[in-house]
Write a protein that holds these residues in place. Structure first.
Motif, PDB file in Angstrom:
ATOM      1  N   TYR A  41       3.740   0.582   2.596  1.00 14.54           N
ATOM      2  CA  TYR A  41       3.548  -0.473   3.579  1.00 14.54           C
ATOM      3  C   TYR A  41       3.486  -1.842   2.901  1.00 14.54           C
ATOM      4  O   TYR A  41       2.799  -2.017   1.890  1.00 14.54           O
ATOM      5  CB  TYR A  41       2.241  -0.277   4.348  1.00 14.54           C
ATOM      6  CG  TYR A  41       2.195   0.940   5.218  1.00 14.54           C
ATOM      7  CD1 TYR A  41       1.582   2.111   4.778  1.00 14.54           C
ATOM      8  CD2 TYR A  41       2.733   0.929   6.500  1.00 14.54           C
ATOM      9  CE1 TYR A  41       1.524   3.232   5.577  1.00 14.54           C
ATOM     10  CE2 TYR A  41       2.682   2.046   7.310  1.00 14.54           C
ATOM     11  CZ  TYR A  41       2.075   3.195   6.843  1.00 14.54           C
ATOM     12  OH  TYR A  41       2.016   4.305   7.642  1.00 14.54           O
ATOM     13  N   PHE A  59      -4.179   0.817  -2.176  1.00 14.33           N
ATOM     14  CA  PHE A  59      -3.679  -0.448  -2.725  1.00 14.33           C
ATOM     15  C   PHE A  59      -2.782  -0.184  -3.934  1.00 14.33           C
ATOM     16  O   PHE A  59      -3.117   0.602  -4.820  1.00 14.33           O
ATOM     17  CB  PHE A  59      -4.862  -1.316  -3.132  1.00 14.33           C
ATOM     18  CG  PHE A  59      -4.508  -2.582  -3.852  1.00 14.33           C
ATOM     19  CD1 PHE A  59      -4.387  -2.606  -5.237  1.00 14.33           C
ATOM     20  CD2 PHE A  59      -4.286  -3.747  -3.148  1.00 14.33           C
ATOM     21  CE1 PHE A  59      -4.065  -3.765  -5.904  1.00 14.33           C
ATOM     22  CE2 PHE A  59      -3.962  -4.929  -3.821  1.00 14.33           C
ATOM     23  CZ  PHE A  59      -3.855  -4.937  -5.195  1.00 14.33           C
ATOM     24  N   PHE A  93      -0.121  -3.594  10.102  1.00  8.63           N
ATOM     25  CA  PHE A  93       0.718  -2.630   9.399  1.00  8.63           C
ATOM     26  C   PHE A  93       1.955  -2.367  10.241  1.00  8.63           C
ATOM     27  O   PHE A  93       1.864  -2.190  11.431  1.00  8.63           O
ATOM     28  CB  PHE A  93      -0.015  -1.297   9.233  1.00  8.63           C
ATOM     29  CG  PHE A  93      -1.058  -1.279   8.154  1.00  8.63           C
ATOM     30  CD1 PHE A  93      -2.306  -1.816   8.374  1.00  8.63           C
ATOM     31  CD2 PHE A  93      -0.789  -0.704   6.921  1.00  8.63           C
ATOM     32  CE1 PHE A  93      -3.280  -1.788   7.383  1.00  8.63           C
ATOM     33  CE2 PHE A  93      -1.747  -0.668   5.931  1.00  8.63           C
ATOM     34  CZ  PHE A  93      -2.999  -1.211   6.156  1.00  8.63           C
ATOM     35  N   GLN A 152       0.771   5.441   0.983  1.00  8.94           N
ATOM     36  CA  GLN A 152       0.018   6.437   1.730  1.00  8.94           C
ATOM     37  C   GLN A 152       0.649   7.811   1.582  1.00  8.94           C
ATOM     38  O   GLN A 152       1.820   7.997   1.925  1.00  8.94           O
ATOM     39  CB  GLN A 152      -0.088   6.067   3.210  1.00  8.94           C
ATOM     40  CG  GLN A 152      -1.003   7.009   3.991  1.00  8.94           C
ATOM     41  CD  GLN A 152      -1.199   6.589   5.438  1.00  8.94           C
ATOM     42  OE1 GLN A 152      -0.349   5.940   6.024  1.00  8.94           O
ATOM     43  NE2 GLN A 152      -2.344   6.968   6.010  1.00  8.94           N
ATOM     44  N   TYR A 203       0.841  -1.190   0.000  1.00  7.65           N
ATOM     45  CA  TYR A 203       0.000   0.000   0.000  1.00  7.65           C
ATOM     46  C   TYR A 203       0.879   1.243   0.000  1.00  7.65           C
ATOM     47  O   TYR A 203       1.998   1.240   0.495  1.00  7.65           O
ATOM     48  CB  TYR A 203      -0.905   0.024   1.230  1.00  7.65           C
ATOM     49  CG  TYR A 203      -2.045  -0.959   1.162  1.00  7.65           C
ATOM     50  CD1 TYR A 203      -1.851  -2.298   1.492  1.00  7.65           C
ATOM     51  CD2 TYR A 203      -3.304  -0.557   0.749  1.00  7.65           C
ATOM     52  CE1 TYR A 203      -2.890  -3.207   1.410  1.00  7.65           C
ATOM     53  CE2 TYR A 203      -4.353  -1.459   0.664  1.00  7.65           C
ATOM     54  CZ  TYR A 203      -4.132  -2.777   0.995  1.00  7.65           C
ATOM     55  OH  TYR A 203      -5.163  -3.663   0.915  1.00  7.65           O
ATOM     56  N   SER A 245      -2.230  12.937   4.883  1.00 10.94           N
ATOM     57  CA  SER A 245      -3.653  13.308   4.990  1.00 10.94           C
ATOM     58  C   SER A 245      -4.568  12.432   4.139  1.00 10.94           C
ATOM     59  O   SER A 245      -5.689  12.834   3.812  1.00 10.94           O
ATOM     60  CB  SER A 245      -3.860  14.776   4.606  1.00 10.94           C
ATOM     61  OG  SER A 245      -3.107  15.618   5.453  1.00 10.94           O
ATOM     62  N   GLN A 246      -4.088  11.254   3.764  1.00 14.10           N
ATOM     63  CA  GLN A 246      -4.933  10.313   3.038  1.00 14.10           C
ATOM     64  C   GLN A 246      -4.800   8.931   3.655  1.00 14.10           C
ATOM     65  O   GLN A 246      -3.819   8.628   4.331  1.00 14.10           O
ATOM     66  CB  GLN A 246      -4.538  10.250   1.561  1.00 14.10           C
ATOM     67  CG  GLN A 246      -4.793  11.530   0.791  1.00 14.10           C
ATOM     68  CD  GLN A 246      -4.500  11.358  -0.688  1.00 14.10           C
ATOM     69  OE1 GLN A 246      -4.561  10.252  -1.228  1.00 14.10           O
ATOM     70  NE2 GLN A 246      -4.181  12.457  -1.352  1.00 14.10           N
ATOM     71  N   GLY A 247      -5.796   8.077   3.393  1.00 13.85           N
ATOM     72  CA  GLY A 247      -5.675   6.696   3.810  1.00 13.85           C
ATOM     73  C   GLY A 247      -4.770   5.929   2.866  1.00 13.85           C
ATOM     74  O   GLY A 247      -4.532   6.352   1.735  1.00 13.85           O
ATOM     75  N   PRO A 248      -4.244   4.793   3.303  1.00 17.38           N
ATOM     76  CA  PRO A 248      -3.406   3.976   2.423  1.00 17.38           C
ATOM     77  C   PRO A 248      -4.182   3.538   1.180  1.00 17.38           C
ATOM     78  O   PRO A 248      -5.388   3.314   1.234  1.00 17.38           O
ATOM     79  CB  PRO A 248      -3.044   2.770   3.293  1.00 17.38           C
ATOM     80  CG  PRO A 248      -3.161   3.270   4.696  1.00 17.38           C
ATOM     81  CD  PRO A 248      -4.298   4.243   4.664  1.00 17.38           C
TER      82      PRO A 248
END
Lengths: 113, 112
Positions: free
Chosen positions: A87, A46, A103, A38, A36, A41-44
């Motif tokens: 990640y 794919f 994670f 990231q 992933y 200020s954002q989510g991980p």
């Protein structure tokens, strides 16, 4: 639980290929390897997933040796916009969801002009 | 497709006050997760739902945190009362069998 180990940080110049390696010595038979990305200020998000050998998509390649105890995410010709935390996750995706996936701290990639 | 939607985007509250976060997962994703991410760390799982059932809440601090997923779709995560150490980004994710997690943009909570 399959624990992963990645470098904390990496630097690369624009246009270079970047390889980030993840160690997962106690990976289980049913486990997949997923990466992933990231941004702040954002989510991980794919990037790529694989089980063995090599997987390639439009943004990256994933190399997994026969023993599956490690994997390498390869980003071709990185640009400044690839600066992010990456990640590596190892987990059983059977039944439609990750079970007991952890994670780590990820690898912070800094792309330099 | 809207993706995983979370609200609010930011929240600042005083300690000891309650706070709630809302998540709308991707349509058709039966599995929903709440994660907490502290600065400089990876996300840590708080709770995982399969439809409306919480199947893994072992990391949820149950003395002050609660969650629900009514009708197996939207979910709410609540903290009451909030403590200074709860300041973090709270991420919601949903998953399907094919492509793993899809995360929302998160709610950044600041407790003062």
């Amino acid at each position: 639980l399959a624990k992963t180990t990645q470098p904390i940080s990496m630097d690369s110049y624009e246009g270079q290929e970047v390889n980030i390696t993840c160690s997962h010595n106690n990976i289980a038979t049913n486990d997949y390897i997923t990466w992933y990305q990231q941004f702040p200020s954002q989510g991980p998000r794919f990037i790529i997933q694989g089980y063995k050998t090599k997987v390639t998509n439009e943004v990256a390649s994933l190399f997994i040796p026969a023993d599956r105890k490690s994997s390498t995410l390869s980003l071709p010709r990185v640009s400044l916009s690839d600066t992010a935390v990456y990640y590596c996750l190892v987990g059983d995706t059977y039944s439609g969801g990750y079970q007991k996936v952890t994670f780590g701290t990820g690898t912070k990639l800094q792309v330099i002009p | 497709e809207a993706g995983v939607v979370q609200s609010p985007r930011y929240k600042i509250i005083e300690k000891k006050q309650p706070v709630a976060f809302w998540c709308n997962p991707i349509s058709g994703h039966n599995t929903l997760y709440w994660y907490r991410q502290n600065l400089g760390q990876g996300p840590e799982l708080l709770i995982r739902y399969e439809n409306e059932e919480a199947v893994d809440d072992s990391q949820l601090p149950k003395d002050r945190f609660s969650a629900e997923r009514l009708k197996g779709v939207d979910s709410t995560l609540k903290i009451q009362p909030a403590e200074l150490g709860d300041s973090a980004v709270y991420l919601c994710a949903s998953s399907s069998q094919d492509y793993g997690y899809t995360f929302g943009s998160g709610t950044r909570l600041t407790v003062v």
